[in-house]
Design an enzyme around this catalytic site. Structure first.
Site, short mmCIF file in Angstrom:
data_model
loop_
_atom_site.label_atom_id
_atom_site.label_comp_id
_atom_site.label_asym_id
_atom_site.label_seq_id
_atom_site.Cartn_x
_atom_site.Cartn_y
_atom_site.Cartn_z
N VAL A 251 42.92 39.08 50.13
CA VAL A 251 41.90 39.96 51.10
C VAL A 251 41.05 38.90 51.72
CG1 VAL A 251 39.91 40.17 49.21
CG2 VAL A 251 40.69 41.89 50.83
N ALA B 228 41.07 34.95 41.55
CA ALA B 228 41.61 36.42 42.22
C ALA B 228 41.87 36.29 43.75
CB ALA B 228 40.35 37.49 42.26
N ASP B 229 43.28 36.94 43.89
CA ASP B 229 43.44 37.18 45.47
C ASP B 229 42.86 38.42 45.96
OD1 ASP B 229 45.62 35.22 46.34
OD2 ASP B 229 45.72 35.36 44.18
N ARG B 230 42.52 39.50 45.00
CA ARG B 230 41.81 40.57 45.48
C ARG B 230 41.25 41.50 44.33
NH1 ARG B 230 43.09 44.48 50.33
NH2 ARG B 230 44.40 42.78 50.88
N ALA C 280 44.04 41.79 41.36
CA ALA C 280 45.23 41.13 41.87
C ALA C 280 45.07 39.59 41.68
CB ALA C 280 45.78 41.32 43.13
#
Length: 395
Positions: free
Chosen positions: A96, A257-259, A267
């Site tokens: 994100v 965290a990627d999102r 995620a």
């Protein structure tokens, strides 16, 4: 403490460390177009949600500085910028930070002050606004990372009454350090801060199959900086907690965290969810380190997160530099080796989603967010303006 640089930038020039060549060779690719940035991100020569966003933003800044945009009308210049940004957005859909950076760049460009300017000057104002905003994303990320390190270390010290006489050990997954950001790192940034303050006994890192970001990159960073550390396979975490948790005073699993969505579902690299389950079973804190740019308040739960699937060969083949009989590594020679029957079916998701129930704390540059009495995360203290904006749009 010396740190690595994944991104080197000066106006008009962007160099990106090719992380596929690590840990054996430090090679920087010059990235001067959106297409080169897309390939760099897609091929994972650069990875990590903050670094992906920075490379995409700066690559287009380099393009614009070097005369890529031939449009003259202000509306056409803005349309050109947005088209290039939309193209870059498709390079890694799960992270994100990239979409947040693109939204910020679009808003800033549209808001450029063009009052009283003729077309040539108006175009220059739009381009300068974009370039300065992209450069601010780079500078802000480094500040955010050091803040995350401070907040995370302070929270863990409080949880375990940690001291130089009673330091804690931690486990991390994937790579979340200088190589994944503009510097210092998120989850690895917390580990760096713990170490610099004498609060870290030992750091464990997983290999992070199938792309081995832990064994190739995190272990490289830890050794580079002299942090006491041990590499384990992804399947050894349960045994580590069971056999060594008390002796090594293992206090936390710390991941990036990627999102992170509105309820706290997160995620991150595949394998994160199983670590959260193991941590909860063994009484180990599970901590997510995420800049606020990684928090997606528009998505309610993790079930709505798009999970990227990668090519099958990542599981069935492996490539790397040749190790000579005397143990030295020859970076001039590489080989691709089959590690599975090439006919087998493969499922290769790049990420999984850890439910918020298994997360003890989410550390941002604005502070540490913990669950309230209702068991839910409340981001109102760290993102009040974004929540207010969402509420206003819903009226």
């Amino acid at each position: 403490m010396a740190t690595l640089q994944a991104i080197k930038y000066s106006r008009g020039k962007l160099l990106v460390l090719d992380q596929l060549r690590l840990p054996h060779e430090n090679h920087y690719d010059e990235v001067s177009t959106a297409e080169e940035a897309f390939d760099c991100i897609r091929s994972m020569r650069v990875r990590g949600a903050p670094a992906i966003a920075i490379v995409a933003a700066l690559a287009h800044a380099v393009e614009l500085h070097n005369g890529d945009c031939t449009a003259t009308e202000p509306e056409e210049v803005i349309a050109h910028i947005e088209k290039r940004l939309d193209y870059l957005k498709e390079s890694r859909p799960t992270a994100v930070d990239l979409s947040n950076a693109i939204t910020l760049l679009k808003l800033a460009t549209r808001a450029a002050n063009l009052e009283g300017l003729a077309h040539p000057e108006a175009k220059e104002a739009i381009l300068n606004t974009y370039i300065k905003t992209a450069e601010e994303i780079l500078a802000k990320d480094l500040h955010n990372n050091t803040s995350i390190g401070s907040h995370g270390a302070a929270w863990l010290q409080q949880q375990y009454n940690a001291s130089s006489e009673r330091p804690i050990s931690v486990l991390t997954h994937c790579n979340t350090g200088s190589l994944a950001t503009s510097g210092h790192g998120t989850a690895l940034g917390i580990i760096r801060t713990l170490y610099s303050e004498g609060l870290l006994k030992h750091a464990y890192c997983t290999e992070t199959r199938p792309y081995n970001q832990g064994s190739r990159l995190t272990s490289f960073e830890l050794v580079f900086e002299g942090i006491p550390s041990t590499l384990i396979t992804d399947s050894m975490a349960g045994a580590l907690f069971n056999l060594h948790r008390e002796r090594m005073n293992i206090g936390a699993v710390i991941v990036g965290a990627d999102r992170v969505v509105r309820n706290g579902d997160t995620a991150n690299k595949i394998g994160t969810y199983q670590l959260a389950v193991l941590a909860r079973h063994h009484g180990v804190k599970f901590v997510v380190a995420a800049p606020t740019t990684s928090i997606d308040l528009e998505t309610d739960t993790g079930s709505a997160i798009e999970i990227e699937e990668r090519k099958r060969e990542e599981l069935t083949q492996i490539s790397g530099a040749i190790v000579n009989e005397n143990g030295t590594v020859d970076t001039s020679k590489t080989a691709k080796v089959a590690i599975a029957d090439q006919r087998i079916g493969v499922w290769n998701p790049a990420f999984d989603v850890t439910p918020h129930e298994l997360i003890d704390a989410i550390v941002t540059e604005r502070g540490t967010v913990v669950k309230g009495a209702d068991g839910k995360f409340d981001f109102s203290q760290v993102l009040p303006e974004r929540l207010a904006s969402i509420a206003a749009r819903q009226l």
